[in-house]
Design a protein around this motif. Structure first.
Motif, mmCIF file in Angstrom:
data_model
loop_
_atom_site.group_PDB
_atom_site.id
_atom_site.type_symbol
_atom_site.label_atom_id
_atom_site.label_comp_id
_atom_site.label_asym_id
_atom_site.label_seq_id
_atom_site.Cartn_x
_atom_site.Cartn_y
_atom_site.Cartn_z
ATOM 1 N N ALA A 85 -3.666 -8.119 -6.261
ATOM 2 C CA ALA A 85 -4.590 -7.712 -5.197
ATOM 3 C C ALA A 85 -4.897 -6.233 -5.381
ATOM 4 N N ARG A 86 -6.187 -5.907 -5.531
ATOM 5 C CA ARG A 86 -6.577 -4.514 -5.759
ATOM 6 C C ARG A 86 -7.496 -4.038 -4.638
ATOM 7 N N SER A 87 -7.184 -2.838 -4.139
ATOM 8 C CA SER A 87 -8.026 -2.167 -3.166
ATOM 9 C C SER A 87 -8.431 -0.817 -3.725
ATOM 10 N N THR A 88 -9.692 -0.486 -3.594
ATOM 11 C CA THR A 88 -10.171 0.803 -4.091
ATOM 12 C C THR A 88 -10.107 1.889 -3.030
ATOM 13 N N SER A 89 -9.636 1.552 -1.816
ATOM 14 C CA SER A 89 -9.661 2.521 -0.723
ATOM 15 C C SER A 89 -8.302 2.756 -0.073
ATOM 16 N N MET A 90 -7.235 2.174 -0.616
ATOM 17 C CA MET A 90 -5.929 2.248 0.041
ATOM 18 C C MET A 90 -4.869 2.648 -0.975
ATOM 19 N N PRO A 91 -4.052 3.667 -0.706
ATOM 20 C CA PRO A 91 -2.973 4.047 -1.620
ATOM 21 C C PRO A 91 -1.985 2.901 -1.814
ATOM 22 N N VAL A 92 -1.408 2.841 -3.001
ATOM 23 C CA VAL A 92 -0.611 1.674 -3.341
ATOM 24 C C VAL A 92 0.641 1.550 -2.474
ATOM 25 N N HIS A 93 1.260 2.672 -2.058
ATOM 26 C CA HIS A 93 2.473 2.539 -1.240
ATOM 27 C C HIS A 93 2.143 1.990 0.147
ATOM 28 N N LEU A 94 0.950 2.305 0.652
ATOM 29 C CA LEU A 94 0.526 1.726 1.922
ATOM 30 C C LEU A 94 0.136 0.259 1.744
ATOM 31 N N MET A 95 -0.465 -0.056 0.603
ATOM 32 C CA MET A 95 -0.762 -1.456 0.293
ATOM 33 C C MET A 95 0.510 -2.285 0.277
ATOM 34 N N LEU A 96 1.561 -1.744 -0.339
ATOM 35 C CA LEU A 96 2.821 -2.479 -0.420
ATOM 36 C C LEU A 96 3.355 -2.787 0.971
ATOM 37 N N ASP A 97 3.363 -1.805 1.841
ATOM 38 C CA ASP A 97 3.874 -2.020 3.197
ATOM 39 C C ASP A 97 3.044 -3.068 3.936
ATOM 40 N N ALA A 98 1.723 -2.943 3.852
ATOM 41 C CA ALA A 98 0.852 -3.875 4.569
ATOM 42 C C ALA A 98 0.953 -5.280 3.991
ATOM 43 N N ALA A 99 0.995 -5.374 2.662
ATOM 44 C CA ALA A 99 1.066 -6.683 2.019
ATOM 45 C C ALA A 99 2.395 -7.363 2.307
ATOM 46 N N THR A 100 3.478 -6.616 2.241
ATOM 47 C CA THR A 100 4.800 -7.189 2.501
ATOM 48 C C THR A 100 4.895 -7.713 3.928
ATOM 49 N N GLU A 101 4.368 -6.951 4.862
ATOM 50 C CA GLU A 101 4.402 -7.387 6.261
ATOM 51 C C GLU A 101 3.541 -8.621 6.477
ATOM 52 N N SER A 102 2.397 -8.681 5.794
ATOM 53 C CA SER A 102 1.477 -9.794 6.036
ATOM 54 C C SER A 102 1.975 -11.109 5.439
ATOM 55 N N VAL A 103 2.613 -11.073 4.273
ATOM 56 C CA VAL A 103 3.011 -12.334 3.629
ATOM 57 C C VAL A 103 4.420 -12.766 4.027
ATOM 58 N N GLY A 104 5.230 -11.834 4.532
ATOM 59 C CA GLY A 104 6.572 -12.194 4.970
ATOM 60 C C GLY A 104 7.371 -12.868 3.871
ATOM 61 N N PRO A 105 8.026 -13.990 4.187
ATOM 62 C CA PRO A 105 8.890 -14.654 3.204
ATOM 63 C C PRO A 105 8.140 -15.553 2.218
ATOM 64 N N LEU A 106 6.812 -15.579 2.288
ATOM 65 C CA LEU A 106 6.045 -16.487 1.428
ATOM 66 C C LEU A 106 6.034 -16.066 -0.035
ATOM 67 N N ALA A 107 6.313 -14.774 -0.317
ATOM 68 C CA ALA A 107 6.168 -14.294 -1.689
ATOM 69 C C ALA A 107 6.930 -12.995 -1.875
ATOM 70 N N GLU A 108 7.083 -12.618 -3.136
ATOM 71 C CA GLU A 108 7.633 -11.313 -3.515
ATOM 72 C C GLU A 108 6.459 -10.375 -3.788
ATOM 73 N N VAL A 109 6.480 -9.188 -3.185
ATOM 74 C CA VAL A 109 5.408 -8.215 -3.377
ATOM 75 C C VAL A 109 5.990 -6.927 -3.945
ATOM 76 N N THR A 110 5.356 -6.373 -4.972
ATOM 77 C CA THR A 110 5.820 -5.124 -5.553
ATOM 78 C C THR A 110 4.647 -4.427 -6.207
ATOM 79 N N TYR A 111 4.930 -3.318 -6.892
ATOM 80 C CA TYR A 111 3.909 -2.673 -7.713
ATOM 81 C C TYR A 111 4.580 -1.945 -8.869
#
Length: 268
Positions: free
Chosen positions: A151-177
């Motif tokens: 998942a790529r965003s051109t307007s959001m820093p990656v560390h903020l993306m990680l926090d938002a993505a991890t919260e949104s998917v919960g236990p459904l997946a592993e999220v990292t960068y």
């Protein structure tokens, strides 16, 4: 000091120098480790297509790609730990709601597809792209298996993306960068570098205490903390250098940090 039975190393920012090369010192040290009877394993976020040439520089007991989703052991079919189709669609919906201006891509272990909203990395050769799909429904229909959802965003820093993505998917997946650009990497639940390395070592009868691992980014944390001796590169992400994490520290990647530590292990 007892010799390790497995040495696992990340590539970019770890084994590779600033120009993306394996130095002669690093290559020689890993070949010496193989000669000493140690299994050498590559554990990388990269797909197999741009890992193979590096793996041929020394004898690898296994090449683990896609943050643990695709593992190749010589003489066997690949071990593939993919996200199932329904979960992939759910993840896309959740991530689209959490990340502004997001586009999606999929690694299958062999092919790479992305949708029309995904901004392709400037370094990526266009002939690596198997297909560009109009929307994510078409993307998920074409790309099978989903070994890694990007998942790529051109307007959001990656560390903020990680926090938002991890919260949104919960236990459904592993999220990292694994890089500094606006790209998060999503794998199936429980699939990461550490868990796949653990599966291989269990098969080989190797305990975690007999494993040395090297890495530099958040996606390496699982392998570094699982191994008996996890070395964070001094040139790597500051989170891995936090003393509370309890990792050892290797010299920077551009100073042959992996090779220098392996030399000391062999001498010991």
């Amino acid at each position: 000091m007892v010799l390790p039975r497995v040495i696992a190393t990340d590539l970019d920012g770890t084994l590779l120098g600033r120009s993306g090369e394996v130095s002669e010192r690093n290559r020689r040290a890993l070949n010496d480790a193989v000669d000493a009877g140690i299994r050498v394993v590559i554990v990388t976020a990269r797909p197999p297509r741009n890992t193979t040439a590096i793996a041929e520089l020394f004898e690898c007991a296994a090449v683990v790609c896609g943050n643990g989703a695709h593992a190749q052991v010589p003489g066997r079919d690949p071990l593939v730990r993919a996200i199932d189709r329904d979960t992939s669609a759910t993840l896309v919906d959740k991530l689209r709601g959490a990340l502004p201006g997001v586009g999606f891509a999929v690694e299958t272990g062999v092919d790479f597809y992305h949708d029309a909203d995904y901004t392709l990395e400037p370094w990526m050769p266009r002939d690596w792209v198997t297909g560009v799909l109009e929307d994510t429904d078409a993307l998920l229909a074409a790309a099978n298996p989903v070994t890694k959802l990007l998942a790529r965003s051109t307007s959001m820093p990656v560390h903020l993306m990680l926090d938002a993505a991890t919260e949104s998917v919960g236990p459904l997946a592993e999220v990292t960068y694994s890089g500094s650009s606006g790209l998060v990497e999503v794998s199936a639940t429980g699939v990461n570098k550490g868990s796949t390395l653990a599966l291989l070592c269990e098969e080989w009868g190797v305990s975690r205490e007999e494993v040395v691992a090297f890495g530099d980014m958040p996606n390496d944390r699982s392998s570094l903390t699982w191994a008996g001796a996890g070395y964070a590169m001094r040139s790597g992400h500051p989170d891995l250098l936090d003393p509370e994490l309890g990792l050892l520290v290797a010299p920077p990647n551009h100073e042959d940090g992996v090779g220098r530590v392996v030399e000391r292990l062999l001498q010991g």
